[in-house]
Structure formats: C-alpha cells, structure tokens
Design a protein around this motif. Structure first.
Motif, mmCIF file in Angstrom:
data_model
loop_
_atom_site.group_PDB
_atom_site.id
_atom_site.type_symbol
_atom_site.label_atom_id
_atom_site.label_comp_id
_atom_site.label_asym_id
_atom_site.label_seq_id
_atom_site.Cartn_x
_atom_site.Cartn_y
_atom_site.Cartn_z
ATOM 1 N N PHE A 67 0.811 -1.214 0.000
ATOM 2 C CA PHE A 67 0.000 0.000 0.000
ATOM 3 C C PHE A 67 0.847 1.269 0.000
ATOM 4 O O PHE A 67 0.327 2.342 -0.262
ATOM 5 C CB PHE A 67 -1.018 0.012 1.147
ATOM 6 C CG PHE A 67 -0.419 0.126 2.520
ATOM 7 C CD1 PHE A 67 -0.052 1.355 3.035
ATOM 8 C CD2 PHE A 67 -0.235 -1.005 3.291
ATOM 9 C CE1 PHE A 67 0.491 1.467 4.299
ATOM 10 C CE2 PHE A 67 0.307 -0.911 4.556
ATOM 11 C CZ PHE A 67 0.672 0.324 5.062
ATOM 12 N N ALA A 86 -4.876 -0.954 -2.174
ATOM 13 C CA ALA A 86 -4.041 -1.917 -1.457
ATOM 14 C C ALA A 86 -4.238 -1.782 0.053
ATOM 15 O O ALA A 86 -4.262 -2.774 0.776
ATOM 16 C CB ALA A 86 -2.575 -1.723 -1.831
ATOM 17 N N ARG A 87 -4.394 -0.565 0.552
ATOM 18 C CA ARG A 87 -4.605 -0.345 1.996
ATOM 19 C C ARG A 87 -5.875 -1.027 2.473
ATOM 20 O O ARG A 87 -5.940 -1.543 3.582
ATOM 21 C CB ARG A 87 -4.664 1.163 2.274
ATOM 22 C CG ARG A 87 -4.976 1.544 3.708
ATOM 23 C CD ARG A 87 -3.754 1.432 4.587
ATOM 24 N NE ARG A 87 -3.952 2.054 5.885
ATOM 25 C CZ ARG A 87 -4.071 1.363 7.019
ATOM 26 N NH1 ARG A 87 -4.001 0.051 7.003
ATOM 27 N NH2 ARG A 87 -4.249 1.990 8.150
#
Length: 185
Positions: A67, A86-87
């Motif tokens: 992330f 991604a986070r």
C-alpha cells in the motif's frame, strides 16, 4: 364567521415551515470529495483535501508494504503516496487514465502533529454538498472496507458512498506498525 381559516395539517405552508426548521437544525452543508477505489464509491471531507494531482513520478521505497506506492516531490517536500486500494485489501491500484493522487491532511498522533500524504485512487468525480444530519451509520454487513476506516455512509442518488475516516486510514501509528511488520518479514 371568521374569514381566516386555519389550513389543514400537511398544507404547503406547514411543509415549508418544516423544511426551513430542518435546514436550520442541519447547519451549513458539508462539502465532500467523491472518488472511486476499486468498485467502492468513497468520500472524504473537502476540508482534508489539499490538492488533486495527476499521477506522476513516484520513487518506490524498499521494504515497504504494497500500500506504500512510494514518495513524490511536492514543491520540494517529500510526500508519501498510499494506495487506498491496497490499503483496503483490494490489491494494488492499476494506474489508468482517470487515476489521481489526492493530497490530504490527516490528524497525527503524539509523534506527528499532522500527516500530509497522497492517496492514490482510481478516479475523482465531484464535490458534493451534504447535510450533516443526512450522514448515516455504516451497516455492519455489505461493506468491503474495514469498519475502523468508515465514518458513515452518504446517499449519492444512485447508491451510497462510504465516508472515510481519513485520520484512521492514515494513522501514523498504524502505518508505522504495518511498515515495521513488512520490514521484519
């Protein structure tokens, strides 16, 4: 006989008075930036947004989680870029024609007064005006984003948008811990 008769309840004048009273209780509308990450419709308060940029050159950082896309130069300042997809566990964002980096300011912690970061998103749509009393609680089911990152839900006509708790998404303590874990692995 009284020439002035009282209007029945629900008359246009009563509806107008009710709407005016509701508007006065709501206070000024909040402005929200609406964007997309994956298939999710998201919003953040415009007060947290510093600027919106085209995706440019980012310098990757070794030994960081997926992330953390890297850092970018913002008028001489080094700014980390966090991939929101991604986070949130959706996988890395594919940079496309509508992708953008939103530079936001989040509240810091005891070590950092505030955190300025870029967040990578798939698209930026519009600035919405939202009455604060129309922000609803997040449902416990049906949202792909962790509850700790959600401040509420906003009806945007064709559905709902998640109101992000940007201070929690970019919590320096949480990000530092995740980065340390990835470096230790």
């Amino acid at each position: 006989m009284n020439p002035v008769q009282k209007a029945p309840p629900g008359a246009p004048a009563d509806l107008l008075r009710g709407a005016i009273a509701e508007a006065e209780q709501a206070g000024p509308p909040l402005q929200m930036l609406r964007m997309a990450v994956g298939r999710e419709n998201l919003t953040v308060p415009i007060s947290a947004v510093r600027e919106i940029l085209e995706v440019g050159r980012m310098t990757p950082l070794p030994q960081t989680p997926d992330f953390v896309r890297g850092v970018m130069n913002l008028r001489g300042a080094v700014v980390p870029v966090i991939d929101l997809g991604a986070r949130f566990g959706f996988g890395p964002t594919r940079i496309g024609r509508r992708s953008a980096i939103i530079v936001v300011e989040a509240r810091g912690d005891e070590d950092f007064d505030r955190l300025i970061a870029g967040v990578l998103v798939d698209a930026v749509y519009e600035v919405l005006e939202v009455d604060s009393h129309r922000i609803e609680a997040a449902p416990s089911l049906g949202v792909a984003i962790a509850a700790e990152f959600i401040a509420g839900m906003i009806n945007v006509g064709a559905g709902y948008a998640v109101l992000l708790n940007i201070d929690q998404v970019l919590s320096p303590a949480a990000l530092s811990q995740l980065i340390a874990e990835s470096q230790g692995a």
